[in-house]
Design a protein around this motif. Structure first.
Motif, PDB file in Angstrom:
ATOM      1  N   UNK A  16      -0.896  21.483 -10.374  1.00  0.00           N
ATOM      2  CA  UNK A  16       0.138  21.980  -9.470  1.00  0.00           C
ATOM      3  C   UNK A  16       0.039  23.494  -9.324  1.00  0.00           C
ATOM      4  N   UNK A  17       0.433  24.009  -8.169  1.00  0.00           N
ATOM      5  CA  UNK A  17       0.511  25.459  -7.974  1.00  0.00           C
ATOM      6  C   UNK A  17       1.794  25.924  -8.673  1.00  0.00           C
ATOM      7  N   UNK A  18       1.704  27.035  -9.436  1.00  0.00           N
ATOM      8  CA  UNK A  18       2.836  27.476 -10.263  1.00  0.00           C
ATOM      9  C   UNK A  18       3.955  28.100  -9.420  1.00  0.00           C
ATOM     10  N   UNK A  25      12.039  21.806  -2.718  1.00  0.00           N
ATOM     11  CA  UNK A  25      12.196  20.360  -2.874  1.00  0.00           C
ATOM     12  C   UNK A  25      10.838  19.758  -3.282  1.00  0.00           C
ATOM     13  N   UNK A  26      10.848  18.676  -4.043  1.00  0.00           N
ATOM     14  CA  UNK A  26       9.602  18.140  -4.598  1.00  0.00           C
ATOM     15  C   UNK A  26       8.545  17.854  -3.538  1.00  0.00           C
ATOM     16  N   UNK A  27       8.951  17.285  -2.407  1.00  0.00           N
ATOM     17  CA  UNK A  27       7.946  16.873  -1.419  1.00  0.00           C
ATOM     18  C   UNK A  27       7.225  18.054  -0.775  1.00  0.00           C
ATOM     19  N   UNK A  28       7.795  19.286  -0.900  1.00  0.00           N
ATOM     20  CA  UNK A  28       7.145  20.462  -0.304  1.00  0.00           C
ATOM     21  C   UNK A  28       6.293  21.236  -1.309  1.00  0.00           C
ATOM     22  N   UNK A  29       6.359  20.836  -2.584  1.00  0.00           N
ATOM     23  CA  UNK A  29       5.602  21.597  -3.595  1.00  0.00           C
ATOM     24  C   UNK A  29       4.108  21.439  -3.401  1.00  0.00           C
ATOM     25  N   UNK A  30       3.376  22.541  -3.628  1.00  0.00           N
ATOM     26  CA  UNK A  30       1.934  22.547  -3.390  1.00  0.00           C
ATOM     27  C   UNK A  30       1.149  22.139  -4.633  1.00  0.00           C
ATOM     28  N   UNK A  31       0.036  21.481  -4.406  1.00  0.00           N
ATOM     29  CA  UNK A  31      -0.843  21.051  -5.500  1.00  0.00           C
ATOM     30  C   UNK A  31      -2.264  20.994  -4.961  1.00  0.00           C
TER      31      UNK A  31
END
Ligand SMILES: [Zn+2]
Length: 372
Positions: A174-176, A182-188
């Motif tokens: 995951x990107x820190x 919101x979870x669905x927008x988090x980058x990985x």
């Protein structure tokens, strides 16, 4: 004959001008004859050297010997002469330097040329291109997408709801610093090329047939068969009335095209969140011909003596996945499709008989040269 300073007896203006003109002509001729650094130094000493230089002699002979009434005019002419001699000496100096640098830049056409090595396709790129070509001949086109993905495209829209245990099977990087999103927008870093399935269905209406090559990342420590960065190629076909028979026929044809027409294929049930039913596909070992033994008795390692090698995961697209793109024509009641994905690096290992995945990514030219 070399120039020497004459004594002046006539200090009239025309006589002075003639003497000055003769002196400058002589200096210019000698300046043009300078060919090397030693000659330059001799030229310089002869004309402006403090001890016996021509300029000090002119001072002595022409100025000091001038009658009183002519001293002023003679002084002006001698000063002009000095300036011009200085200029000629400077000019000779600059000409020498230019000649030196021109010689340094000159190309020696008798030297052998510089051989520049020609690049070649990396074995992973080569394998990717070969597999892409197999599907392009079947009418598939190539789709690509971002390596840095959102949780939505990498997991949620592929039927991995938050907290679903299937997420644990993909050790995600995951990107820190995104806890506030919101979870669905988090980058990985995408863990598979599958997000491009959704991205393509969002922009293209059915029917579609695509293959998706690309790099993916997982938190796997590097060893002989794992790498935190690796390559996948994935495919998706969606249309009305696509059946499991289409999946089997397509993949059986593709594997024969890639590995050779005498390989057999076999499907065994499996599980993936985004396909239902799901299967793993095996090809008969193309190294030992399916016998599990090499040269009659030695055990065949690539197939672990089973005679079969697992090459890909596949299945019919889960209707839950179509729900996410229903508005773009993918009504799960009207369309159906199949998807498949395989690890390109593993295929390259098998194809070229390499026993350590790390060789592919260390950039050692001695290893890579073999494939050029
Ligand atoms: Zn084998």
């Amino acid at each position: 004959m070399a120039y020497s300073v004459p004594k002046l007896t006539d200090y009239s203006a025309p006589a002075l001008a003639a003497a000055v003109g003769e002196c400058i002509r002589a200096c210019a001729i000698e300046a043009a004859a300078v060919r090397n650094d030693a000659e330059l130094k001799a030229f310089r000493d002869r004309w402006i050297g403090r001890k016996n230089g021509i300029l000090p002699q002119i001072n002595e002979l022409w100025l000091k010997g001038a009658p009183k009434g002519a001293k002023r005019d003679a002084g002006i002419r001698v000063n002009e002469l000095k300036a011009q001699i200085q200029e000629l000496v400077e000019g000779a100096h600059v000409a020498r330097e230019n000649a030196d640098s021109a010689a340094a830049e000159r190309v020696d056409i008798s030297l052998p040329g510089v051989r520049r090595p020609i690049g070649a396709e990396h074995p992973v790129v080569k394998t990717t291109n070969e597999m892409v070509r197999v599907f392009q001949k079947l009418g598939y086109s190539v789709a690509e997408g971002p390596v840095v993905e959102t949780d939505y495209y990498n997991f949620e829209s592929l039927n991995f709801p938050p907290n679903h245990p299937a997420r644990d099977t993909q050790d995600t990087l995951f990107i820190a610093g995104q806890q506030s999103k919101p979870q669905r927008e988090r980058l990985l870093l995408r863990t598979h090329t599958s997000p491009v399935q959704i991205r393509t269905m969002e922009t293209m209406r059915p029917p579609i047939r695509i293959v998706i090559p690309g790099t993916v990342h997982r938190n796997d420590p590097p060893d002989a068969s794992h790498s935190p960065m690796f390559h996948q190629i994935e495919g998706l076909a969606v249309d009305t009335n696509i059946t499991f028979g289409d999946l089997k026929g397509t993949l059986d044809h593709a594997m024969k095209e890639f590995f050779g027409s005498n390989v057999k294929t076999s499907f065994r049930p499996s599980f993936f969140p985004f396909t239902e039913p799901s299967a793993e596909m095996f090809v008969s070992c193309f190294i030992c011909g399916g016998s599990g033994k090499r040269d009659g008795s030695a055990p065949c390692r690539p197939c672990k003596q089973t005679g079969w090698i697992e090459v890909l995961g596949c299945g019919m697209v889960d209707p839950n996945v179509f729900e996410f793109v229903k508005d773009n024509g993918y009504d799960p009641k009207k369309v159906s499709g199949f998807a498949f994905g395989m690890g390109i690096d593993r295929l390259a290992l098998l194809k070229y008989g390499v026993d350590d995945l790390q060789y592919f990514f260390q950039g050692d030219v001695r290893f890579l040269q073999q494939f050029g």
